[in-house]
Scaffold this motif. Structure first.
Motif, short mmCIF file in Angstrom:
data_model
loop_
_atom_site.label_atom_id
_atom_site.label_comp_id
_atom_site.label_asym_id
_atom_site.label_seq_id
_atom_site.Cartn_x
_atom_site.Cartn_y
_atom_site.Cartn_z
N GLU A 18 0.67 -1.48 -0.08
CA GLU A 18 0.28 0.13 -0.08
C GLU A 18 1.13 1.61 -0.08
OE1 GLU A 18 0.50 -0.90 4.20
OE2 GLU A 18 -0.07 -1.66 2.12
N THR A 55 0.62 1.57 -6.37
CA THR A 55 0.81 1.11 -5.05
C THR A 55 -1.16 -0.23 -5.61
OG1 THR A 55 -0.86 2.30 -4.69
CG2 THR A 55 1.51 2.80 -4.07
N ARG A 56 -1.42 -1.32 -4.03
CA ARG A 56 -2.54 -1.84 -3.76
C ARG A 56 -3.49 -1.18 -2.74
NH1 ARG A 56 -1.77 -7.62 -4.65
NH2 ARG A 56 -1.41 -6.98 -6.45
N ALA A 57 -5.19 -1.04 -3.55
CA ALA A 57 -5.52 0.06 -2.63
C ALA A 57 -5.89 -0.76 -1.17
CB ALA A 57 -6.89 0.45 -3.29
N GLN A 58 -5.84 0.41 -0.55
CA GLN A 58 -6.37 -0.26 1.19
C GLN A 58 -7.61 -1.79 1.15
OE1 GLN A 58 -3.89 0.58 3.57
NE2 GLN A 58 -4.65 -0.98 3.94
N ASP A 59 -8.35 -1.05 0.78
CA ASP A 59 -9.78 -1.53 0.91
C ASP A 59 -9.50 -2.80 0.02
OD1 ASP A 59 -9.44 0.15 -1.50
OD2 ASP A 59 -12.02 -0.07 -1.84
N LEU A 61 -7.02 -4.93 -0.57
CA LEU A 61 -4.96 -5.57 0.19
C LEU A 61 -6.11 -6.95 1.45
CD1 LEU A 61 -3.31 -2.73 2.19
CD2 LEU A 61 -2.85 -4.80 0.19
N GLU A 62 -7.51 -7.21 1.31
CA GLU A 62 -7.28 -8.63 2.40
C GLU A 62 -8.29 -9.30 0.89
OE1 GLU A 62 -11.36 -10.22 5.49
OE2 GLU A 62 -10.18 -7.65 5.52
#
Length: 74
Positions: A18, A55-59, A61-62
């Motif tokens: 992120e 970057t990978r969006a925070q939402d 990552l899961e």
């Protein structure tokens, strides 16, 4: 989808998916900004150009977790 490797392959610095500051080649070899600069933005493994890794969006990552496999060659 990018593997999003967790650290710099040259110095071992953590590179969270992120966060900005990671550089990759077309094979996803991964380096921190300092090492990419020291390598003149050329991958020592394949000779390819090192580019800013997105970057990978925070939402996301899961649902789409980054890799946990370390490739540091130390």
């Amino acid at each position: 989808m990018l593997e999003m490797r967790p650290e710099c392959e040259r110095c071992g610095t953590d590179l969270p998916a992120e966060a900005s500051g990671a550089f990759i080649c077309s094979f996803e070899c991964t380096y921190c900004a300092d090492c990419a600069d020291a390598l003149d933005d050329l991958c020592p493994n394949c000779g390819g150009e090192l580019m800013d890794r997105p970057t990978r969006a925070q939402d996301l990552l899961e649902k789409y977790p980054p890799s946990t496999t370390r490739k540091f060659k130390g």
